[in-house]
Write an enzyme that holds these catalytic residues in place. Structure first.
Site, mmCIF file in Angstrom:
data_model
loop_
_atom_site.group_PDB
_atom_site.id
_atom_site.type_symbol
_atom_site.label_atom_id
_atom_site.label_comp_id
_atom_site.label_asym_id
_atom_site.label_seq_id
_atom_site.Cartn_x
_atom_site.Cartn_y
_atom_site.Cartn_z
ATOM 1 N N ALA A 63 0.870 -1.179 0.000
ATOM 2 C CA ALA A 63 0.000 0.000 0.000
ATOM 3 C C ALA A 63 0.906 1.228 0.000
ATOM 4 C CB ALA A 63 -0.879 -0.023 1.241
ATOM 5 N N GLY A 102 0.522 -5.155 0.688
ATOM 6 C CA GLY A 102 -0.668 -5.079 -0.154
ATOM 7 C C GLY A 102 -0.442 -5.642 -1.553
ATOM 8 N N GLU A 105 -0.828 -9.277 -1.201
ATOM 9 C CA GLU A 105 -2.265 -9.531 -1.015
ATOM 10 C C GLU A 105 -3.014 -9.446 -2.345
ATOM 11 O OE1 GLU A 105 -2.426 -6.562 2.199
ATOM 12 O OE2 GLU A 105 -3.326 -8.139 3.423
ATOM 13 N N GLU A 125 4.400 -5.477 6.892
ATOM 14 C CA GLU A 125 3.525 -4.592 7.661
ATOM 15 C C GLU A 125 3.955 -4.455 9.119
ATOM 16 O OE1 GLU A 125 2.504 -6.635 5.331
ATOM 17 O OE2 GLU A 125 0.746 -5.878 4.284
HETATM 18 C C1 3H9 Z 1 0.575 -2.394 3.352
HETATM 19 O O1 3H9 Z 1 0.771 -2.845 2.281
HETATM 20 C C2 3H9 Z 1 -0.730 -2.492 4.087
HETATM 21 C C3 3H9 Z 1 -1.684 -3.504 3.481
HETATM 22 O O2 3H9 Z 1 -1.470 -4.791 4.020
HETATM 23 C C4 3H9 Z 1 -3.103 -3.203 3.832
HETATM 24 C C5 3H9 Z 1 -3.731 -2.010 3.273
HETATM 25 C C6 3H9 Z 1 -5.191 -1.957 3.554
HETATM 26 N N1 3H9 Z 1 4.662 3.348 -0.294
HETATM 27 O O3 3H9 Z 1 13.467 1.582 -0.033
HETATM 28 P P1 3H9 Z 1 13.842 2.314 -1.254
HETATM 29 C C7 3H9 Z 1 9.409 4.598 -1.765
HETATM 30 S S1 3H9 Z 1 1.779 -1.543 4.182
HETATM 31 C C8 3H9 Z 1 5.143 4.525 -0.728
HETATM 32 O O4 3H9 Z 1 14.880 3.356 -1.161
HETATM 33 P P2 3H9 Z 1 14.842 -0.140 -2.368
HETATM 34 C C9 3H9 Z 1 10.472 5.015 -0.779
HETATM 35 O O5 3H9 Z 1 9.964 5.929 0.160
HETATM 36 C C10 3H9 Z 1 3.119 -1.434 3.051
HETATM 37 N N2 3H9 Z 1 6.431 4.705 -1.068
HETATM 38 O O6 3H9 Z 1 14.225 1.322 -2.449
HETATM 39 C C11 3H9 Z 1 11.498 5.613 -1.702
HETATM 40 O O7 3H9 Z 1 11.040 6.902 -2.072
HETATM 41 P P3 3H9 Z 1 11.971 8.180 -1.943
HETATM 42 C C12 3H9 Z 1 3.854 -2.699 2.976
HETATM 43 C C13 3H9 Z 1 7.245 3.662 -0.974
HETATM 44 O O8 3H9 Z 1 15.000 -0.585 -3.745
HETATM 45 C C14 3H9 Z 1 11.408 4.732 -2.941
HETATM 46 O O9 3H9 Z 1 10.135 4.088 -2.860
HETATM 47 N N3 3H9 Z 1 5.012 -2.534 2.127
HETATM 48 C C15 3H9 Z 1 6.802 2.411 -0.521
HETATM 49 O O10 3H9 Z 1 16.011 -0.153 -1.455
HETATM 50 C C16 3H9 Z 1 12.483 3.689 -3.027
HETATM 51 O O11 3H9 Z 1 12.507 2.951 -1.813
HETATM 52 C C17 3H9 Z 1 6.197 -2.136 2.619
HETATM 53 O O12 3H9 Z 1 6.336 -1.909 3.799
HETATM 54 C C18 3H9 Z 1 5.443 2.270 -0.177
HETATM 55 N N4 3H9 Z 1 4.929 1.099 0.245
HETATM 56 O O13 3H9 Z 1 13.732 -1.032 -1.668
HETATM 57 C C19 3H9 Z 1 7.304 -2.057 1.627
HETATM 58 N N5 3H9 Z 1 7.850 1.562 -0.512
HETATM 59 O O14 3H9 Z 1 13.104 7.894 -2.840
HETATM 60 C C20 3H9 Z 1 8.239 -0.969 2.006
HETATM 61 C C21 3H9 Z 1 8.906 2.258 -0.951
HETATM 62 O O15 3H9 Z 1 11.097 9.284 -2.393
HETATM 63 N N6 3H9 Z 1 9.275 -0.783 1.015
HETATM 64 N N7 3H9 Z 1 8.555 3.525 -1.236
HETATM 65 O O16 3H9 Z 1 12.385 8.239 -0.518
HETATM 66 C C22 3H9 Z 1 10.408 -1.486 1.003
HETATM 67 O O17 3H9 Z 1 10.617 -2.401 1.760
HETATM 68 C C23 3H9 Z 1 11.455 -1.067 0.008
HETATM 69 O O18 3H9 Z 1 11.176 0.256 -0.357
HETATM 70 C C24 3H9 Z 1 11.522 -1.934 -1.267
HETATM 71 C C25 3H9 Z 1 12.501 -1.264 -2.280
HETATM 72 C C26 3H9 Z 1 12.043 -3.319 -0.898
HETATM 73 C C27 3H9 Z 1 10.182 -2.049 -1.928
#
Ligand code: 3H9
Length: 693
Positions: A63, A102, A105, A125
């Protein structure tokens, strides 16, 4: 159709292609676009199968965290997922990259799943203080069973495509191009008239109350102070207590509740701050980092070895220079032993270890650093020795090679002068053990060249560290703030709080360890040496609180000798040390100190506010460019609980006026020397602002 989702058709096959860089989060536009695509697919009888896939480097990584806490725009994710699940024609998720939260999911709500072989799956999460809110806790157990689900949902751990296939979470691993393979799969499904197949129609796996109980205990032990993992575990149980649709509703409600919790707010702040610190303010975005194809480490004690391992572990050749053959053999033996133990435990393959060992060039001659692009100095923490090393490095390395010191508290400007190449000199302060700890304090002096700053931030990331930029000061961010907590800890003992009571308060706050248990672990001799090096600037009261020196003089160095603040059995299990009581009582008598009862609140405030006040000084002086650096460094370097958001964020939540008022009270009781509030704290409190606002 939203610009973030493209709907395409080719014969009976439809494709909904998400394109929302950088990580295809399910932002409002993605949700709306998917909802539209689902309706078009459902409404066109000529279409038989729909593929959901993503452009860019990853399938949906979750999400959109940036939308949390804001009003919902368009359909929410659970609604879109429900629409997908309810389709009467089959859907195929074609996933790659990091299919997380998400995004996972969304994939599970599709009826069939095909994955690129390098895909990673997970529910991160809990790391944001949340639980999966769009069916993750309900579809996963129905497909993969309880054990895998509990592991995924409560820890945030990722699994690879092979494991996802073996557990039934994906149906196929793609060979070759994913989009092509997905189209072929969809055609196969269309031709065989394969049915729509909702995971929600599958039964829950057989209940296993013992496994739930065991998991509760593990969570309480390993994830102390974090409410989310336990909530996630309880959400799985919903599948046993109510029908699927109702369990989904309840799961979503639990997720929304968690989003508004202070812990989640703090953890989301940490997530953003950890990314923010990579963007150094004032550094031009187009500045080219210098190339680092080969690195060097000089000084192969515990720190130098760890740094060498981190560099070679990232696949970068490194010349490791020791004082002499004996030190070199000892260091290389220790590295082999550590990696060998990872091989034995199955965490690393023998080939990988061999590859990494081959990247290390052994030397006892600093002149062998002539061809490296960056040297990290990790010799004895003595300014005179380091000056000699920097003078030599200035001569033997090529012009433009970066010279970094791993010093914890010595003045890098002095080393810059010694090198004769001040613009190439900086600090790279690793934390012990350096091959494990993520935090890296990169230190820039006033003379460090901007492209050197860009290079060490970039290099830190390459060797899988979390680099945080600091300016020059005694102890940089973490040790400078820690030294104030240590000082206050010793004063509290002098005033009557027991080391155990203090450790308990710190532990309950969420630190992994109390300061006295930490002192025993690190070695009281190490702490005594640090106190000695600072003796010239220490106050009479600080020098008087010489408990560490007393224990060291008696041969009690902490865990390694079996006795320190605590006593330790052969398994290093700590228990009360009556000798500590005697030492404290004798100390009080000798100096005429009156011991008093000290409450938990005072203990906590004295220890943590001392750090917050120092943090405000660090920020006010510009040593840390932003509060983000301080929070990220303290969480990752000292174990400041992430669920508080770090000391600066935490203080903001309390309100700086309140923090200031308490500091003023301590100032009246303890004196100006220790409790003069930082000017920035006073200023922000007066303006009713926080460190962040
Ligand atoms: C969820 O899904 C809830 C659901 O179950 C239910 C809903 C009802 N959103 O980490 P990076 C941005 S909760 C928005 O440097 P990498 C990040 O801020 C979510 N932005 O890259 C950054 O932006 P900026 C569950 C996001 O290659 C840019 O992307 N998901 C999100 O080292 C690059 O990120 C997570 O918790 C996001 N969800 O790693 C996943 N994710 O450059 C969290 C990233 O402007 N994310 N951004 O600062 C990660 O673990 C890592 O970002 C990922 C990439 C592995 C994806």
């Amino acid at each position: 159709m939203s610009e973030m989702v493209t709907f395409r058709t080719d014969g009976a096959i439809a494709e909904a292609v998400i394109d929302n860089p950088p990580v295809n989060a399910t932002s409002a536009g993605v949700r709306q676009g998917l909802a539209d695509a689902i309706e078009r697919f459902a409404g066109d009888p000529a279409l038989k199968v729909m593929i959901v896939r993503c452009e860019g480097r990853t399938f949906v990584a979750g999400a959109d965290i940036k939308e949390f806490g804001k009003p919902m725009v368009g359909p929410n994710l659970t609604k879109v997922i429900e629409m997908l699940d309810a389709l009467e024609k089959p859907t195929v998720a074609a996933v790659h990259g990091t299919t997380l939260g998400g995004g996972f999911e969304l994939a599970l709500a599709c009826h069939y799943r095909i994955a690129d072989p390098a895909t990673r799956f997970g529910f991160p999460e809990v790391k944001l203080g949340l639980l999966p809110g769009a069916g993750g806790t309900q579809r996963t157990p129905r497909l993969a069973g309880l054990a895998t689900t509990i592991d995924l949902v409560t820890t945030g751990k990722q699994i690879n495509a092979r494991k996802a296939l073996d557990s039934g979470l994906v149906d196929r691993i793609a060979e070759g191009d994913l989009a092509e393979a997905a189209r072929a799969y969809a055609k196969e499904l269309a031709e065989s008239n394969a049915p729509a197949r909702s995971a929600g129609t599958l039964p829950m796996p057989e209940d296993d109350p013992a496994l739930f109980e065991e998991s509760r205990k593990t969570i309480a032990r390993k994830m102390r102070g974090q409410p989310a993992p336990l909530l996630a575990l309880e959400a799985i149980r919903l599948g046993y207590d109510m029908p699927f649709a109702q369990a989904l509703e309840r799961e979503y409600a639990m997720c929304l509740e968690a989003i508004s919790s202070p812990e989640s707010k703090a953890l989301r702040h940490v997530f953003a701050a950890e990314r923010q610190v990579a963007k150094v303010p004032g550094l031009a975005a187009d500045i080219e980092p210098r190339k680092v194809d080969k690195a060097g480490v000089i000084g192969l004690g515990a720190m130098g070895r760890g740094i060498t391992m981190a560099i070679a572990g990232a696949g970068i050749p490194v010349t490791a220079v020791a004082l002499d053959e004996e030190h070199l053999a000892k260091a290389m033996g220790a590295i082999e032993k550590m990696w060998g133990s990872s091989v034995k435990k199955g965490r690393m393959s023998q080939e990988q270890m061999d590859r990494q060992m081959a990247l290390i060039t052994r030397s006892t001659n600093p002149a062998d650093l002539a061809d490296v692009d960056l040297v990290i100095e990790a010799v004895t923490e003595d300014i005179d020795i380091k000056k000699v090393v920097f003078a030599e490095l200035g001569k033997v390395t090529r012009p433009g090679a970066i010279l970094a010191s791993n010093t914890s508290f010595l003045n890098i400007d002095t080393l810059a002068d010694a090198s004769g190449r001040a613009e190439d000199v900086c600090g790279m302060h690793f934390f012990n053990p350096a091959h494990v700890m993520r935090l890296l304090e990169n230190v820039r002096t006033a003379r460090t060249a901007p492209d050197v700053v860009a290079t060490i931030m970039n290099f830190g990331k390459r060797i899988k560290k979390l680099p945080v930029l600091s300016g020059v000061c005694d102890g940089f961010i973490v040790n400078r703030m820690l030294s104030k907590r240590s000082r206050e800890g010793f004063f509290l003992v002098e005033e009557g709080a027991s080391p155990e009571a203090i450790d308990k308060v710190v532990l309950s706050f969420g630190f992994p360890m109390g300061p006295f248990a930490l002192g025993d672990l690190a070695g009281l001799d190490v702490q005594a040496a640090a106190r000695k090096s600072r003796a010239a600037t220490a106050s009479a009261r600080e020098l008087r609180a010489d408990f560490v020196e007393q224990m060291v003089a008696a041969g009690n160095l902490g865990q390694k000798t079996g006795s320190g603040w605590y006593v330790y059995d052969e398994n290093r299990k700590a228990s009360h040390n009556p000798e500590t009581d005697k030492m404290i009582a004798a100390h009080a008598e000798k100096h005429g100190l009156k011991l008093r009862e000290i409450g938990e609140e005072e203990i906590l405030q004295r220890l943590i506010y001392a750090m917050v006040n120092e943090g405000a000084k660090i920020l006010g002086e510009g040593v840390a460019p932003r509060p983000h650096e301080i929070d990220v460094a303290m969480i990752n370097g000292l174990g400041f609980p992430a669920t508080t958001g770090g000391p600066m964020f935490w203080a903001d939540q309390i309100g700086l006026d309140k923090v200031l008022a308490t500091i003023e009270k301590f100032r009246a009781e303890q004196g100006d020397e220790y409790w003069t509030p930082a000017p920035l704290l006073v200023e922000r409190a007066k303006e009713a602002k926080g460190f962040y606002a």
